[in-house]
Design a protein around this motif. Structure first.
Motif, PDB file in Angstrom:
ATOM      1  N   HIS A  84       0.957  -1.039   0.026  1.00  0.00           N
ATOM      2  CA  HIS A  84      -0.025  -0.116   0.045  1.00  0.00           C
ATOM      3  C   HIS A  84       0.915   1.269   0.223  1.00  0.00           C
TER       4      HIS A  84
ATOM      5  N   ARG B 100      -0.970  -4.647   4.664  1.00  0.00           N
ATOM      6  CA  ARG B 100       0.058  -4.344   3.587  1.00  0.00           C
ATOM      7  C   ARG B 100       0.530  -2.979   3.853  1.00  0.00           C
TER       8      ARG B 100
ATOM      9  N   GLN C  54      -6.636  -8.315  10.450  1.00  0.00           N
ATOM     10  CA  GLN C  54      -7.330  -7.946   9.138  1.00  0.00           C
ATOM     11  C   GLN C  54      -8.155  -9.216   8.680  1.00  0.00           C
TER      12      GLN C  54
HETATM   13  C1  NCD Z   1      -5.577  -0.042   5.342  1.00  0.00           C
HETATM   14  C2  NCD Z   1      -5.685  -0.866   4.211  1.00  0.00           C
HETATM   15  O1  NCD Z   1      -6.770  -0.849   3.418  1.00  0.00           O
HETATM   16  O2  NCD Z   1      -4.912  -1.657   3.862  1.00  0.00           O
HETATM   17  N1  NCD Z   1      -6.488   1.135   5.546  1.00  0.00           N
HETATM   18  C3  NCD Z   1      -6.396   2.169   4.439  1.00  0.00           C
HETATM   19  O3  NCD Z   1      -6.047   2.160   3.332  1.00  0.00           O
HETATM   20  N2  NCD Z   1      -6.348   3.493   5.130  1.00  0.00           N
HETATM   21  C4  NCD Z   1      -5.447  -0.644   6.818  1.00  0.00           C
HETATM   22  C5  NCD Z   1      -6.605  -1.586   7.011  1.00  0.00           C
HETATM   23  O4  NCD Z   1      -7.749  -1.566   6.143  1.00  0.00           O
HETATM   24  O5  NCD Z   1      -6.685  -2.027   7.998  1.00  0.00           O
END
Ligand code: NCD
Length: 365
Positions: free
Chosen positions: A189, A222, A286
Motif C-alpha cells: 500500500h 499491507r 485483517q
Molecule cells: C488500510 C488498508 O486498506 O490496507 N486502510 C487504509 O487504506 N487506510 C488498513 C486496513 O484496512 O486495516
C-alpha cells in the motif's frame, strides 16, 4: 527531506495546541500566488549530481515503494508540503485540469478512495469512480486486464485497489497510462506508507533515528509491508515488530529488510518496547484475510492500546500514535483527545500526499 538546511515551518501548532514539530520538507512557495503551475526548486542529492524537478515522474506507475529512490521520496514529500499549502490556502489548483482519475476499487475503502478522489478534484481534475465493481462488467466475469484496458480509454490515471497480491503489477503490464496501487491484497500500500512517512516527519521533525514500533497484524497488513521497506531509506531507524506468533511479519520481507541493512527486532509483547518508542504504528487485525471466524477470534484482541496501557508501560510524552485506519478494537476511543494520537492528522495528510502523487505521475509537478 532536502539536503539543504533551508527549511520552513509548516504550522506552529496542532489543533491540540501542541507545538507542531515541524520542519517542512522544503521552502514553501505562496500557494495563492501559484494557482495553475508552479516550479519548486528541484530536490538535489548530497553529491549535487542528481536533481529531481518538475516532470521527473511523468508517465510512471506507483506499484510498490520499491519503485522509489530516496531522492524521489524526498521530492514527493516536498510536493506534498506544497499541496498542504494549497489545501489550506486557495483550496485547489488547476494542475490537473482536463485530466480524469479513474478510481477502481475491488475492495472496501473509505479514506483511500475518498482522498484519491478529493485529491484529483483539488488538483482541478475530474473523477470517474468504479467503487461498486458488482455493478460493473466485473460481475460478468471480465478480467482485471480487460477492465483497466477499458478504463484507460476514458481516463489519464488509474488508482486500483484489489484483493490479490500482485494485481497492480498485473494490470500495469497492459496499460499505457500511470497506475497507482491503492492496496493489493496482503501485498503493498505504497501511498499509505508515503503518507505515514509524511506524518512522522511532520509530527516529530525527523525520520532518521526514530524507534518505530509496528503492532498488530503484521502478516496481512499491507501498510506495514510498504512502510517497513520505505523506512530503510533513512539513517538509524529502529523498527520493532510486535505481533502474536501467527501474525508476524512475512519471512521474505524480513529477509529483504535484513539485506538492506535495516535494524529491527521481533516481539510478542509491548512491555519491553513501548518505553523507547517514538512512533507506535497500530494496525487492525485483517479479518477479511482469515479463513475462519474462529481463527480471527483467537487473535483479534491481542493488542488493545488504551491510556492506562501507555501510562503503565511508560510511554514518552513525545510518542506519536499512528494508525492507517479503520480501527476496530485496537485503539481505545479514549485516546482520541491525547495529543500523542496523530491518526486523525495522519488521515488528513492522505489528501496532501495523494495530490502530490497524482500531480507528479501526470507530469504536472
Ligand atoms: C488500510 C488498508 O486498506 O490496507 N486502510 C487504509 O487504506 N487506510 C488498513 C486496513 O484496512 O486495516
Amino acid at each position: 527531506m532536502p539536503s539543504s538546511p533551508a527549511t520552513t515551518s509548516i504550522a506552529a501548532h496542532t489543533s491540540h495546541g501542541l507545538p507542531r514539530a515541524t520542519q517542512a520538507f522544503c521552502p514553501i512557495p505562496d500557494a495563492s500566488k501559484a494557482p495553475s503551475s508552479f516550479l519548486l526548486a528541484p530536490v538535489t542529492g548530497s553529491d549535487g549530481a542528481h536533481a529531481i524537478g518538475s516532470g521527473h515522474f511523468r508517465g510512471r506507475n506507483l506499484l510498490s515503494v520499491d519503485d522509489l529512490s530516496r531522492l524521489e521520496i524526498d521530492r514527493l514529500m516536498q510536493v506534498a508540503d506544497y499541496m498542504a499549502t494549497v489545501v489550506a490556502g486557495p483550496g485547489s489548483v488547476d494542475l490537473a485540469k482536463g485530466c480524469i482519475l479513474a478510481a477502481l476499487f475491488y475492495e472496501p475503502s473509505t479514506r483511500t478512495s475518498a482522498s484519491f478522489q478529493a485529491a484529483m478534484l483539488r488538483l482541478g481534475g475530474q473523477v470517474l469512480s468504479i467503487g461498486d465493481v458488482a455493478s460493473s462488467s466485473v460481475a460478468k466475469g471480465e478480467t482485471l486486464e480487460d477492465t483497466v484496458r477499458c478504463l484507460q480509454c476514458y481516463s489519464n490515471i488509474i488508482a486500483l485497489r484489489h484483493p490479490e497480491k500482485g494485481a497492480a503489477a498485473r494490470a500495469a503490464k497492459v496499460m499505457g497510462i500511470p497506475l497507482i496501487n491503492a492496496g493489493d491484497g496482503i501485498g503493498e500500500h505504497p501511498t499509505q506508507a508515503l503518507l505515514d512517512l509524511y506524518t512522522m516527519h511532520g509530527e516529530l521533525g525527523r525520520v532518521d533515528g526514530l524507534v518505530v514500533t509496528m503492532v498488530g497484524d503484521l502478516k496481512n497488513g499491507r501498510t506495514v509491508h510498504s512502510l517497513s521497506k520505505l523506512l530503510t531509506h533513512f539513517q538509524g531507524v529502529h523498527m520493532r515488530f510486535v505481533a502474536p506468533d501467527s501474525l508476524r511479519m512475512p519471512e521474505a520481507l524480513l529477509d529483504t529488510l535484513q539485506q538492506r541493512g535495516a535494524k529491527f527486532s521481533q516481539h510478542s509483547s509491548l512491555d519491553d518496547v513501548l518505553k523507547e518508542t517514538d512512533v507506535l504504528y497500530v494496525t487492525r487485525v485483517q479479518k477479511e484475510r482469515f479463513s475462519s471466524d474462529a481463527e480471527y477470534d483467537a487473535v483479534k484482541d491481542s493488542f488493545v492500546i488504551t491510556p492506562a496501557l501507555l501510562t503503565r508501560l511508560g510511554a514518552r510524552d513525545c510518542l506519536r500514535i499512528l494508525h492507517p485506519l479503520p480501527r476496530v478494537n485496537e485503539l481505545a476511543p479514549e485516546l482520541d483527545d491525547d495529543p500523542r494520537s496523530a491518526y486523525f492528522r495522519q488521515m488528513k495528510h492522505g489528501l496532501h500526499v495523494r495530490m502530490a502523487i497524482i500531480a507528479c505521475l501526470l507530469g504536472k509537478a
